[in-house]
Design a protein around this motif. Sequence first.
Motif, PDB file in Angstrom:
ATOM      1  N   THR A   6       0.847  -1.188   0.000  1.00 18.19           N
ATOM      2  CA  THR A   6       0.000   0.000   0.000  1.00 18.19           C
ATOM      3  C   THR A   6       0.881   1.236   0.000  1.00 18.19           C
ATOM      4  O   THR A   6       1.714   1.428   0.886  1.00 18.19           O
ATOM      5  CB  THR A   6      -0.901   0.026   1.254  1.00 18.19           C
ATOM      6  OG1 THR A   6      -1.735  -1.138   1.245  1.00 18.19           O
ATOM      7  CG2 THR A   6      -1.782   1.267   1.259  1.00 18.19           C
ATOM      8  N   VAL A   9      -1.201   7.569   1.075  1.00 22.82           N
ATOM      9  CA  VAL A   9      -1.628   8.858   0.545  1.00 22.82           C
ATOM     10  C   VAL A   9      -1.358   9.916   1.604  1.00 22.82           C
ATOM     11  O   VAL A   9      -1.869   9.835   2.718  1.00 22.82           O
ATOM     12  CB  VAL A   9      -3.133   8.858   0.192  1.00 22.82           C
ATOM     13  CG1 VAL A   9      -3.568  10.236  -0.257  1.00 22.82           C
ATOM     14  CG2 VAL A   9      -3.413   7.821  -0.885  1.00 22.82           C
ATOM     15  N   SER A 221       3.818   8.947  -8.244  1.00 21.15           N
ATOM     16  CA  SER A 221       3.154   8.161  -9.286  1.00 21.15           C
ATOM     17  C   SER A 221       3.973   6.914  -9.649  1.00 21.15           C
ATOM     18  O   SER A 221       3.407   5.854  -9.934  1.00 21.15           O
ATOM     19  CB  SER A 221       2.926   9.019 -10.540  1.00 21.15           C
ATOM     20  OG  SER A 221       4.151   9.518 -11.036  1.00 21.15           O
ATOM     21  N   ILE A 224       3.364   4.331  -6.919  1.00 18.64           N
ATOM     22  CA  ILE A 224       1.991   3.829  -6.933  1.00 18.64           C
ATOM     23  C   ILE A 224       1.839   2.703  -7.953  1.00 18.64           C
ATOM     24  O   ILE A 224       1.202   1.677  -7.690  1.00 18.64           O
ATOM     25  CB  ILE A 224       1.004   4.972  -7.247  1.00 18.64           C
ATOM     26  CG1 ILE A 224       0.945   5.961  -6.070  1.00 18.64           C
ATOM     27  CG2 ILE A 224      -0.400   4.430  -7.529  1.00 18.64           C
ATOM     28  CD1 ILE A 224       0.193   7.240  -6.385  1.00 18.64           C
ATOM     29  N   GLY A 228       2.860  -0.411  -5.939  1.00 23.18           N
ATOM     30  CA  GLY A 228       1.481  -0.694  -5.541  1.00 23.18           C
ATOM     31  C   GLY A 228       0.752  -1.629  -6.492  1.00 23.18           C
ATOM     32  O   GLY A 228      -0.162  -2.350  -6.090  1.00 23.18           O
ATOM     33  N   VAL A 250      -3.937   5.672 -10.062  1.00 24.77           N
ATOM     34  CA  VAL A 250      -3.075   6.818  -9.773  1.00 24.77           C
ATOM     35  C   VAL A 250      -3.916   8.078  -9.591  1.00 24.77           C
ATOM     36  O   VAL A 250      -3.675   8.888  -8.690  1.00 24.77           O
ATOM     37  CB  VAL A 250      -2.036   7.029 -10.897  1.00 24.77           C
ATOM     38  CG1 VAL A 250      -1.208   8.275 -10.636  1.00 24.77           C
ATOM     39  CG2 VAL A 250      -1.117   5.825 -11.006  1.00 24.77           C
ATOM     40  N   SER A 252      -6.916   8.323  -8.503  1.00 20.53           N
ATOM     41  CA  SER A 252      -7.592   8.300  -7.201  1.00 20.53           C
ATOM     42  C   SER A 252      -6.645   8.773  -6.101  1.00 20.53           C
ATOM     43  O   SER A 252      -7.053   9.482  -5.177  1.00 20.53           O
ATOM     44  CB  SER A 252      -8.120   6.892  -6.894  1.00 20.53           C
ATOM     45  OG  SER A 252      -7.059   5.977  -6.659  1.00 20.53           O
ATOM     46  N   HIS A 253      -5.357   8.402  -6.189  1.00 23.03           N
ATOM     47  CA  HIS A 253      -4.364   8.880  -5.230  1.00 23.03           C
ATOM     48  C   HIS A 253      -4.132  10.380  -5.407  1.00 23.03           C
ATOM     49  O   HIS A 253      -3.978  11.119  -4.429  1.00 23.03           O
ATOM     50  CB  HIS A 253      -3.031   8.133  -5.420  1.00 23.03           C
ATOM     51  CG  HIS A 253      -3.009   6.779  -4.791  1.00 23.03           C
ATOM     52  ND1 HIS A 253      -3.744   5.726  -5.277  1.00 23.03           N
ATOM     53  CD2 HIS A 253      -2.343   6.307  -3.698  1.00 23.03           C
ATOM     54  CE1 HIS A 253      -3.522   4.654  -4.527  1.00 23.03           C
ATOM     55  NE2 HIS A 253      -2.680   4.985  -3.565  1.00 23.03           N
ATOM     56  N   LYS A 256      -7.048  12.275  -3.791  1.00 24.69           N
ATOM     57  CA  LYS A 256      -7.001  12.236  -2.322  1.00 24.69           C
ATOM     58  C   LYS A 256      -5.849  13.077  -1.769  1.00 24.69           C
ATOM     59  O   LYS A 256      -5.901  13.536  -0.629  1.00 24.69           O
ATOM     60  CB  LYS A 256      -6.894  10.791  -1.835  1.00 24.69           C
ATOM     61  CG  LYS A 256      -8.154   9.964  -2.095  1.00 24.69           C
ATOM     62  CD  LYS A 256      -8.056   8.590  -1.498  1.00 24.69           C
ATOM     63  CE  LYS A 256      -9.280   7.747  -1.837  1.00 24.69           C
ATOM     64  NZ  LYS A 256     -10.535   8.377  -1.379  1.00 24.69           N
ATOM     65  N   THR A 257      -4.817  13.284  -2.597  1.00 24.21           N
ATOM     66  CA  THR A 257      -3.679  14.087  -2.162  1.00 24.21           C
ATOM     67  C   THR A 257      -3.959  15.579  -2.269  1.00 24.21           C
ATOM     68  O   THR A 257      -3.643  16.342  -1.350  1.00 24.21           O
ATOM     69  CB  THR A 257      -2.427  13.750  -2.998  1.00 24.21           C
ATOM     70  OG1 THR A 257      -2.119  12.356  -2.854  1.00 24.21           O
ATOM     71  CG2 THR A 257      -1.225  14.579  -2.550  1.00 24.21           C
TER      72      THR A 257
END
Length: 313
Positions: A6, A9, A221, A224, A228, A250, A252-253, A256-257
Amino acid sequence: MIFQLTVPVEPSKNKIDFTDKISFFGSCFSDEIGGRSNAHGLATLSNPFGTVFHPIPLARILTHCISPENQSNLLRHNNLIYDWDSSHIFSSISEKEHRIKISEQQELVRNQIQGKSWLFITLGTSIGYRHKKKNFIVANCHKQNQDLFTKEQTDLDEMVEAWSAVLKGLYSMNPKLNIVFTVSPVRHLKDGLISNNQSKSQLFVLIEKLRKDFPVLYFPSYEIVIDGLRDYRFYKKDLIHPNEQAIDFVWSHFVKTYFSQESEGLLNRIFKLRTAENHQLMNKDQVETERLKTWIEIERKKIYEELGKGFNL
């Protein structure tokens, strides 16, 4: 049992607002995330001079944008005009037209990075092609004779010097500019896996050195995708480029960032609205079309009311 690492984030202290302007420069990965940004209704500019992988021509492009008196070197190939600072898709039919085209794009970039704005730089490789006669690393060889160039692993100090100069210029022009670096997860297999890894490692060191001297940020990125999503089902058939699932992961991350929870909800609504608009254009069912049209008008009005002035959906 856990079968996947994982990538944490870490929410950015600065958040992207819907009235902010966002620019993406660099590798083809910039085009992918830039495309997601545009599809979600954000004021997006993505690779105005085409895809560029190497840090040196990327720095030169931005230097020319903030100091337009510096002019790019042009060349003619197959009755078209190109320049050494742009990708092969950026061409014109005459030198005059090409210089005007470059000037227009430079002005577009300057306007995009004014005020509260974001500049995302995705570096792809530190292996470049140096023009022997002109002694600079080109953004693209434009299918010219390879004898004109020498292939090199660019010296770290040269990259640091180039980017230190352009960052000083960018922050001098706009102290509020948010600059974020990232490294493309796309591997340059034509250089070989070992050379690709050495090349990428130089990019990470470059970014870390810049972070010590400037308030630039880093978005993972590369980590991820590479760490990930350690499975080739997340790649296209060439086993090099991330597929749609990976890009969505990516994105979605990214959301959220750089976005608040409230903004994330609005982003999803805007994307749903734009998807419905495209569906409406393709749908031949009159009843379904009218239903969608009504919903689109109501939802668009709600979004405008929530976001207020300054937002163009």
